[in-house]
Write an enzyme that holds these catalytic residues in place. Structure first.
Site, PDB file in Angstrom:
ATOM      1  N   ASP A  35      14.117   6.597  50.059  1.00 22.34           N
ATOM      2  CA  ASP A  35      13.192   6.187  51.120  1.00 22.34           C
ATOM      3  C   ASP A  35      11.803   6.812  51.007  1.00 22.34           C
ATOM      4  O   ASP A  35      10.844   6.307  51.566  1.00 22.34           O
ATOM      5  CB  ASP A  35      13.785   6.524  52.510  1.00 22.34           C
ATOM      6  CG  ASP A  35      14.180   7.996  52.638  1.00 22.34           C
ATOM      7  OD1 ASP A  35      14.003   8.754  51.669  1.00 22.34           O
ATOM      8  OD2 ASP A  35      14.681   8.387  53.714  1.00 22.34           O
ATOM      9  N   HIS A  36      11.688   7.918  50.278  1.00 22.66           N
ATOM     10  CA  HIS A  36      10.401   8.627  50.233  1.00 22.66           C
ATOM     11  C   HIS A  36       9.475   8.078  49.146  1.00 22.66           C
ATOM     12  O   HIS A  36       8.350   7.700  49.406  1.00 22.66           O
ATOM     13  CB  HIS A  36      10.623  10.118  49.985  1.00 22.66           C
ATOM     14  CG  HIS A  36      10.988  10.895  51.209  1.00 22.66           C
ATOM     15  ND1 HIS A  36      12.128  10.649  51.932  1.00 22.66           N
ATOM     16  CD2 HIS A  36      10.371  11.924  51.846  1.00 22.66           C
ATOM     17  CE1 HIS A  36      12.182  11.483  52.955  1.00 22.66           C
ATOM     18  NE2 HIS A  36      11.128  12.274  52.922  1.00 22.66           N
TER      19      HIS A  36
ATOM     20  N   ASP B  26      16.548  17.403  54.080  1.00 18.70           N
ATOM     21  CA  ASP B  26      15.351  16.915  54.751  1.00 18.70           C
ATOM     22  C   ASP B  26      15.318  17.531  56.144  1.00 18.70           C
ATOM     23  O   ASP B  26      16.335  17.547  56.840  1.00 18.70           O
ATOM     24  CB  ASP B  26      15.370  15.384  54.860  1.00 18.70           C
ATOM     25  CG  ASP B  26      14.013  14.874  55.275  1.00 18.70           C
ATOM     26  OD1 ASP B  26      13.253  14.417  54.408  1.00 18.70           O
ATOM     27  OD2 ASP B  26      13.700  14.960  56.489  1.00 18.70           O
TER      28      ASP B  26
ATOM     29  N   ARG C 270       4.455  14.772  62.007  1.00 18.74           N
ATOM     30  CA  ARG C 270       3.679  15.882  61.433  1.00 18.74           C
ATOM     31  C   ARG C 270       2.236  15.457  61.194  1.00 18.74           C
ATOM     32  O   ARG C 270       1.999  14.353  60.692  1.00 18.74           O
ATOM     33  CB  ARG C 270       4.289  16.324  60.099  1.00 18.74           C
ATOM     34  CG  ARG C 270       5.589  17.029  60.318  1.00 18.74           C
ATOM     35  CD  ARG C 270       6.172  17.635  59.081  1.00 18.74           C
ATOM     36  NE  ARG C 270       7.336  18.386  59.504  1.00 18.74           N
ATOM     37  CZ  ARG C 270       8.450  18.512  58.806  1.00 18.74           C
ATOM     38  NH1 ARG C 270       8.562  17.970  57.622  1.00 18.74           N
ATOM     39  NH2 ARG C 270       9.452  19.212  59.281  1.00 18.74           N
TER      40      ARG C 270
ATOM     41  N   SER D 258       8.593  20.925  56.303  1.00 21.22           N
ATOM     42  CA  SER D 258       9.538  20.263  55.399  1.00 21.22           C
ATOM     43  C   SER D 258      10.527  21.223  54.754  1.00 21.22           C
ATOM     44  O   SER D 258      10.229  22.396  54.530  1.00 21.22           O
ATOM     45  CB  SER D 258       8.724  19.574  54.302  1.00 21.22           C
ATOM     46  OG  SER D 258       9.473  19.445  53.126  1.00 21.22           O
TER      47      SER D 258
ATOM     48  N   ARG E 255      11.509  20.968  51.751  1.00 15.36           N
ATOM     49  CA  ARG E 255      11.388  20.835  50.298  1.00 15.36           C
ATOM     50  C   ARG E 255      11.598  22.162  49.567  1.00 15.36           C
ATOM     51  O   ARG E 255      10.869  23.133  49.774  1.00 15.36           O
ATOM     52  CB  ARG E 255      10.056  20.174  49.917  1.00 15.36           C
ATOM     53  CG  ARG E 255       8.836  20.919  50.333  1.00 15.36           C
ATOM     54  CD  ARG E 255       7.577  20.074  50.176  1.00 15.36           C
ATOM     55  NE  ARG E 255       7.563  18.991  51.167  1.00 15.36           N
ATOM     56  CZ  ARG E 255       6.459  18.425  51.629  1.00 15.36           C
ATOM     57  NH1 ARG E 255       5.279  18.782  51.171  1.00 15.36           N
ATOM     58  NH2 ARG E 255       6.522  17.462  52.529  1.00 15.36           N
TER      59      ARG E 255
HETATM   60  C1  MIC Z   1       8.724  15.625  55.351  1.00 15.24           C
HETATM   61  O1  MIC Z   1       8.763  14.961  56.374  1.00 15.24           O
HETATM   62  O2  MIC Z   1       7.926  16.565  55.178  1.00 15.24           O
HETATM   63  C2  MIC Z   1       9.708  15.296  54.230  1.00 15.24           C
HETATM   64  C3  MIC Z   1       8.935  14.726  53.126  1.00 15.24           C
HETATM   65  O3  MIC Z   1      10.621  14.342  54.685  1.00 15.24           O
HETATM   66  C4  MIC Z   1      10.421  16.588  53.858  1.00 15.24           C
HETATM   67  C5  MIC Z   1      11.259  16.510  52.675  1.00 15.24           C
HETATM   68  C6  MIC Z   1      10.501  16.538  51.380  1.00 15.24           C
HETATM   69  O4  MIC Z   1       9.500  17.233  51.270  1.00 15.24           O
HETATM   70  O5  MIC Z   1      10.963  15.885  50.447  1.00 15.24           O
HETATM   71  C7  MIC Z   1      11.251  17.202  54.980  1.00 15.24           C
HETATM   72  O6  MIC Z   1      11.027  16.928  56.119  1.00 15.24           O
HETATM   73  O7  MIC Z   1      12.126  18.048  54.700  1.00 15.24           O
HETATM   74 FE1  SF4 Z   2      10.209  10.419  55.861  1.00 18.96          FE
HETATM   75 FE2  SF4 Z   2       9.922  13.005  56.461  1.00 18.96          FE
HETATM   76 FE3  SF4 Z   2       8.238  11.180  57.434  1.00 18.96          FE
HETATM   77 FE4  SF4 Z   2      10.709  11.256  58.300  1.00 18.96          FE
HETATM   78  S1  SF4 Z   2       9.183  12.854  58.549  1.00 18.96           S
HETATM   79  S2  SF4 Z   2       9.574   9.426  57.742  1.00 18.96           S
HETATM   80  S3  SF4 Z   2      11.845  11.818  56.475  1.00 18.96           S
HETATM   81  S4  SF4 Z   2       8.506  11.736  55.284  1.00 18.96           S
END
Ligand code: MIC
Ligand code: SF4
Length: 643
Positions: free
Chosen positions: A64-65, A119, A379, A535, A537
């Site tokens: 999905d990313h 995630d 975010r 995140s 990550r």
């Molecule tokens: C995000 O919302 O920051 C992400 C991208 O979904 C991350 C995961 C990632 O960095 O791959 C998260 O929320 O953990």
């Molecule tokens: Fe995707 Fe993270 Fe954004 Fe949710 S917050 S839509 S999991 S990138």
């Protein structure tokens, strides 16, 4: 003494430790999820563990990313994840099927179960009464292999909801109000448990918006009871048999209480550049806007789409505004296509995006220079949108849609009637984009497909007796993992390639950091409070590890990131006296003598600043298991050593 809902689920899953607040406990994990941006590493780590088939009740790999596919990298990663999933007993949600959290809530989540996901927004599952937590990829790999997931036994905060939301005020405003009161570090070490009369008036997607964005509080997770509303939702998903009523005992004892009267809430917005920088829309005033984005795992349900369509019906998006809309899942997309909602959105001039994270993670739709963008996301960290000088505000779908028409920040309460949402009796159920794993018999013959972008992950060495190193970077408070390891269309395709992605480590704060760190060979980073928020990550630990970072010294850490550092053998050290932060400067040479013996046997950790000629004390609170990981140079080494 009665138990909170959180404690009930923990009690049913605890396999190590005691339910004593503040101590480490190990939990049996029923379900896991991964997404593609963290998934490739998680599956490489799972493979390194040598387990043939996952031992969970349900593990799902979502794509999905990274769906932009501007080069071969993303598609290669998708193929790798699809094939590794098939081989090891994991369900594979193909690209196009939707955002992991939305799909998991709809199709797989079950009240009372434990879920961890690579995630940070995995707590979305708390909307149907799951104990759902964000974790590092390695933790998810271990849980897939049947290992426990370790957390600090959390405090439980009762969020007592009374009253009922007024028209034009929505779930997003509830969580923004919680963030306004508690801040981005207010939830650290805590589970937010929602109770009270007001719960009944909130639908499952509304509850999920709240638990999803509870991640921004730094909380371990957030949870709602599983009640009649949950049953109706699961019924409409054709999953009535997954329903279990779950709630706290009437005499449950909570560590803290927060009262929120839903009737008193007004439309709110998180202003740049932090989700807790909350003001009322009225207070912000009618500033001119350039872009509106509706979607993400926070606000992309059928209910959200229908509200937006009601507002846009028969109108046109303001000429100075670009409106992008991404439905959260194939189910939502299909449903709005069938019931005419999609047609209303298109007619109004919305730019319809695929069901994926998209602009939320900077995969397209970056705003114009100095652009003001209203987003229903969770975010708004600096630079996350892909435009460093853009101003991102987080708002409800109502505020977003109404403002898209007027071209200025607009309080939606001025927009007339909002009809009540009626959930369909049956959602469109079609799981044809979820590929089941191969059978035990077929699995050995499944070939795992690896593209050239997939490079091995770095593995640390056992902890050295002493560390001497320069401070190659000093940063301030609330540094996010988006600062440490930025995302976006250019960098995300490198998630499977640590040497390549490391070139971007910390470049949001200081473009010269990767070069400086490599030249230095080893590094120590100094930070403020809540270091590593946001995140999950793991790349925010793996890239520094690759660049030679040995320790982070800061005022305090965010939960998931601290664990990712330990999992990878990077020392998480905290100032005993916060005032020492001001004395240490970038470029100083630090010595941490006898650190290995101290981690092993205890004792005071003194850091000598050779440049300034003074010493200061830091602490490193580790469980027995944490000590083992630090000494071994991370979780994989620790596990290989037979632990
Ligand atoms: C995000 O919302 O920051 C992400 C991208 O979904 C991350 C995961 C990632 O960095 O791959 C998260 O929320 O953990
Ligand atoms: Fe995707 Fe993270 Fe954004 Fe949710 S917050 S839509 S999991 S990138």
């Amino acid at each position: 003494m009665g138990l909170t809902l959180t404690e009930k689920i923990i009690k049913a899953h605890i396999v190590d430790g005691e339910m004593v607040k503040g101590t480490e406990i190990g939990l049996k994990i029923d379900q896991t999820l991964t997404q593609d941006a963290t998934g490739t590493m998680a599956y490489l780590q799972f493979e390194a563990m040598g387990v043939d088939r996952v031992k969970t009740e349900r593990s799902v790999a979502y794509i999905d990313h990274n769906t932009l596919q501007s080069g071969f990298e993303n598609a290669d990663d998708h193929r790798f994840i699809g094939s590794v999933a098939k081989k090891h007993g994991i369900w594979f949600s193909r690209p196009g099927n939707g955002i992991c959290h939305q799909v998991h809530l709809e199709r797989f989540g079950k009240p009372g179960k434990t879920l961890i996901g690579s995630d940070s927004h995995t707590p979305t599952g708390g909307g149907i009464g799951m104990l759902a937590m964000g974790a590092g990829g390695l933790d998810v790999a271990v849980a897939m292999g049947g290992g426990a997931y370790y957390i600090t036994m959390p405090k439980v905060v009762k969020i007592n909801l009374t009253g009922k939301l007024n028209d034009w005020v929505s779930a997003k405003d509830v969580i923004l109000e919680v963030l306004r009161r508690l801040s981005v570090k207010g939830g650290v070490g805590k589970v937010m448990e929602y109770t009270g009369e007001g719960v009944k008036s909130l639908s499952v997607p509304e509850r999920a918006t709240i638990t999803n964005m509870g991640a921004e509080l730094g909380a371990t997770t957030s949870i709602f009871p599983s009640d009649e509303t949950t049953l109706q939702f699961l019924k409409a998903q054709g999953r009535e048999e997954d329903y279990v009523p779950m709630s706290a005992d009437p005499d449950a004892v909570y560590d803290e209480e927060v009262d929120i009267n839903l009737s008193e809430l007004v439309p709110l917005a998180a202003c740049p550049h932090s989700p807790d920088n909350v003001k009322s829309v009225e207070e912000i005033g009618k500033i001119k806007i350039d872009q509106v984005c509706i979607g993400s795992c926070t606000n992309s349900s059928l209910q959200d789409m229908r509200k937006v369509a009601h507002i846009l019906k028969g109108k046109t998006v303001h000429p100075d505004v670009s409106l992008a809309i991404a439905p959260g899942s194939k189910q939502v997309f299909n449903q709005i296509a069938e019931d005419g909602t999609l047609s209303i959105l298109i007619a109004a001039g919305a730019r319809i995006l695929e069901s994926a994270c998209g602009p939320c993670i900077g995969m397209g739709q970056s705003p114009n220079s100095k652009g003001v963008s209203l987003r229903t996301f969770n975010r708004n960290f600096l630079g996350r949108s892909g435009t460093k000088d853009a101003e991102i505000y987080l708002v409800s779908p109502e505020t977003a849609a109404v403002s898209a028409l007027t071209g200025v920040f607009t309080d939606p309460r001025t927009a007339g009637d909002m009809p009540a949402y009626v959930m369909p009796e049956k959602f469109i159920i079609n799981d044809n984009m979820v590929v089941p794993p191969a059978s035990v018999e077929e699995a050995p013959s499944v070939e795992v497909l690896r593209g050239p972008n997939i490079k091995p992950f770095p593995v640390n060495k056992p902890l050295a007796e002493s560390i001497e190193s320069g401070v190659t970077l000093k940063v301030g408070d609330n540094i996010t993992t988006d600062h440490i390891m930025p995302a976006g269309a250019k960098i995300l395709p490198l998630r499977s390639n640590i040497p390549a992605i490391s070139e971007y480590c910390f470049t949001v704060c200081d473009e010269t950091f990767p070069k400086r760190a490599k030249e230095a060979g080893t590094s120590i980073i100094v930070g403020g409070v809540n270091y590593g928020q946001g995140s999950s990550r793991e790349h925010a630990a793996l890239a520094p590890l690759y660049l030679g970072v040995k320790a982070i010294i800061c005022k305090s850490f965010a939960r998931i990131h601290r664990q990712n550092l330990i999992n990878n053998g990077i020392l998480p050290l905290e100032f005993v006296n916060e005032a020492d932060y001001d004395k240490v400067e970038q470029g100083d040479r630090l010595v941490i003598a006898n650190i290995r013996s101290i981690v092993e046997n205890g004792g005071q950790i003194i850091v000598e600043d050779k440049t300034k000629g003074f010493s200061f004390e830091v602490k490193c609170e580790l469980s027995e298991r944490g000590k083992g990981m630090m000494l071994a140079g991370g979780l994989l080494n620790y596990t290989k050593n037979g632990k």
